[in-house]
Design an enzyme around this catalytic site. Structure first.
Site, PDB file in Angstrom:
ATOM      1  N   CYS A 176     -56.211 -31.005 -17.701  1.00 54.39           N
ATOM      2  CA  CYS A 176     -55.423 -30.570 -18.732  1.00 54.39           C
ATOM      3  C   CYS A 176     -54.634 -29.435 -18.870  1.00 54.39           C
ATOM      4  CB  CYS A 176     -56.341 -30.765 -20.143  1.00 54.39           C
ATOM      5  SG  CYS A 176     -56.905 -32.443 -20.181  1.00 54.39           S
ATOM      6  N   HIS A 316     -53.557 -25.029 -27.508  1.00 52.52           N
ATOM      7  CA  HIS A 316     -54.147 -26.170 -26.918  1.00 52.52           C
ATOM      8  C   HIS A 316     -54.435 -27.088 -28.050  1.00 52.52           C
ATOM      9  CE1 HIS A 316     -55.682 -29.004 -23.754  1.00 52.52           C
ATOM     10  NE2 HIS A 316     -57.068 -28.911 -24.523  1.00 52.52           N
ATOM     11  N   GLU A 327     -61.092 -21.971 -28.693  1.00 49.97           N
ATOM     12  CA  GLU A 327     -59.604 -21.622 -28.864  1.00 49.97           C
ATOM     13  C   GLU A 327     -59.582 -20.447 -29.809  1.00 49.97           C
ATOM     14  OE1 GLU A 327     -55.295 -22.830 -28.323  1.00 49.97           O
ATOM     15  OE2 GLU A 327     -56.778 -24.238 -28.773  1.00 49.97           O
ATOM     16  N   LYS A 348     -49.984 -31.343 -30.506  1.00 48.33           N
ATOM     17  CA  LYS A 348     -50.833 -32.468 -30.009  1.00 48.33           C
ATOM     18  C   LYS A 348     -50.954 -33.298 -31.439  1.00 48.33           C
ATOM     19  CE  LYS A 348     -53.468 -30.828 -26.023  1.00 48.33           C
ATOM     20  NZ  LYS A 348     -52.846 -29.340 -26.107  1.00 48.33           N
ATOM     21  N   HIS A 353     -52.454 -35.927 -26.881  1.00 48.88           N
ATOM     22  CA  HIS A 353     -52.866 -35.342 -25.982  1.00 48.88           C
ATOM     23  C   HIS A 353     -52.566 -36.023 -24.284  1.00 48.88           C
ATOM     24  CE1 HIS A 353     -54.769 -32.647 -23.171  1.00 48.88           C
ATOM     25  NE2 HIS A 353     -55.992 -32.626 -23.585  1.00 48.88           N
ATOM     26  N   PHE A 412     -60.872 -29.947 -18.789  1.00 49.34           N
ATOM     27  CA  PHE A 412     -62.110 -30.106 -18.329  1.00 49.34           C
ATOM     28  C   PHE A 412     -62.282 -29.860 -16.901  1.00 49.34           C
ATOM     29  CE2 PHE A 412     -62.541 -34.340 -21.275  1.00 49.34           C
ATOM     30  CZ  PHE A 412     -63.049 -33.399 -22.312  1.00 49.34           C
TER      31      PHE A 412
END
Length: 429
Positions: A176, A316, A327, A348, A353, A412
């Protein structure tokens, strides 16, 4: 530092849910509109998460030939359309051989993608196995371009051929963070003198049964199927996972002096980029945010930028419990007391996403925010979470001029990336 080549963005192209093109994308973000809906690409009834942010995309209507559509997966088609818009926006006659065109050996491509041609590969498998009936598949039913579905490098190849780019060409696949990492890598190619122009960005089209099943298994996606429009809720106390999306964004990166010589419009300068890995867990995050904070610190240091100069953080903000906590801690750790004054938002909440693509889509949004003095909001933010206590620009865009912005990504595998965008006037050559 004094002889470091400066890198600027001179073209932007976007293919995103709920809109088409750069201006439609920007209008949607600043209006705070969401593009999430029940999945229409297949029947999602058997899946835990049945919502997504789909793009109403038809390559033929957007300028691609029948041959281009036939041989390429959806993720490549979206990258091609976004790149066409970005290159036209830049004013560079790439691949044309016209006067003023850059030396092809000095033009590169850096394309990010997390899952490549997943959609095409799944469709082809269904055909050669007769919907899974046969363990030994029948290659007679495969497309002659099946190998394109297997290798994500086909995206970079198509763009290189399209624009006559004979310089470095690479596919970046870091989950990502692929979109941020591709743009960061492209910037470094120019800084290091390996290219003068790089067509860079990312694309992903992961809304397929196999992708949805993967994220269902680990419960990373939202289960809020009854209210798709409000299912993506980053930083909100009620968040329960992300909404799968798709799309592409491509930027044209150019050496600053070259852009000035041709009087190009400059969106922003890329002054720093860094990435780290937490080496902790394939999907888990430590709540202290140390690795993301270090990426932010390193990216700021590259451009000699102090934490209190940062005016906006494009988060993010996936909408999972652990990511938003992590975050928030990373921004506090890296910016110190300035974190309480910094505006921060997650797009997002509106476009979902799109895995590897979202990083470049967010960089595009951050560049537009710098240029236009408007910060996009976090949609669907209604119930504050005590563990997420920064200024997330709830629901309504904010007119605010900033000189420095940071876009961050978390993926991830433990990937943590940050890229710093600044107004070119902030520093003298």
């Amino acid at each position: 530092m004094s002889d470091r080549r400066r890198v600027v963005v001179t073209g932007i192209g976007v293919v995103a849910p709920g809109s088409m093109g750069r201006e439609g994308f920007w209008d949607m973000l600043t209006a705070g509109r969401t593009a999430t809906r029940r999945i229409t690409f297949f029947d999602p009834a058997l899946f835990r998460s049945q919502v997504a942010a789909e793009v109403d995309f038809d390559g033929r209507l957007l300028g691609l030939t029948a041959h281009e559509v036939h041989r390429n997966d959806r993720f490549v088609q979206m990258a091609m359309v976004a790149a066409d818009e970005a290159v036209a926006d830049s004013g560079l006659p790439l691949g044309s051989g016209a006067a003023g065109a850059p030396d092809p050996d000095r033009v590169g491509v850096a394309l990010g993608s997390a899952v490549g041609a997943t959609m095409r590969l799944e469709q082809e498998y269904v055909a050669v196995s007769d919907a899974g009936t046969h363990w030994l598949v029948d290659p007679r039913y495969a497309s002659s371009f099946l190998h394109h579905a297997l290798v994500p490098s086909c995206g970079a190849t198509e763009l290189a051929v399209r624009f006559g780019a004979h310089g470095p060409a690479v596919v970046v696949s870091t989950g990502c963070t692929s979109g941020i990492d591709a743009v960061g890598y492209a910037s470094q190619l120019i800084e290091d003198g390996d290219a003068d122009v790089v067509v860079s960005g990312a694309s992903d089209a992961p809304i397929s049964p196999i992708s949805m099943a993967c994220f269902d298994t680990i419960r990373a996606t939202t289960g809020n199927n009854d209210d798709p429009e409000h299912a993506a809720r980053p930083f909100d106390a009620r968040r329960d996972g992300f909404v799968m999306g798709e799309g592409a964004a491509v930027l044209v990166l150019e050496e600053l002096e070259s852009a000035r010589r041709r009087d190009a419009e400059v969106y922003c300068e890329i002054t720093g980029y860094a990435n780290r890995c937490n080496a902790f867990h394939m999907t888990g995050l430590k709540p202290d945010g140390v690795e993301m904070a270090e990426a932010i610190r390193q990216a700021l240091a590259q451009g000699r930028t102090a934490p209190d100069e940062v005016g906006y953080v494009n988060a993010h903000g996936s909408g999972t419990k652990q990511n938003d906590r992590h975050e928030t801690a990373a921004v506090k750790r890296s910016l110190g007391p300035a974190a309480q004054r910094v505006a921060m938002s997650s797009i997002k909440s509106m476009v979902g996403h799109s895995l590897g693509a979202i990083g470049s889509i967010e960089v595009a949004a951050t560049a537009l925010a710098l240029q236009r003095g408007v910060l996009p909001p976090t949609a669907n933010y209604e119930v504050p979470d005590p563990e997420c206590d920064l200024d997330y620009i709830p629901n309504t865009a904010r007119e605010q001029k900033v000189d420095v912005a940071v876009s961050v990504g978390s993926g991830f595998g433990g990937f943590q990336s940050a890229i710093v965008l600044s107004r070119p006037s902030r520093r003298t050559p």
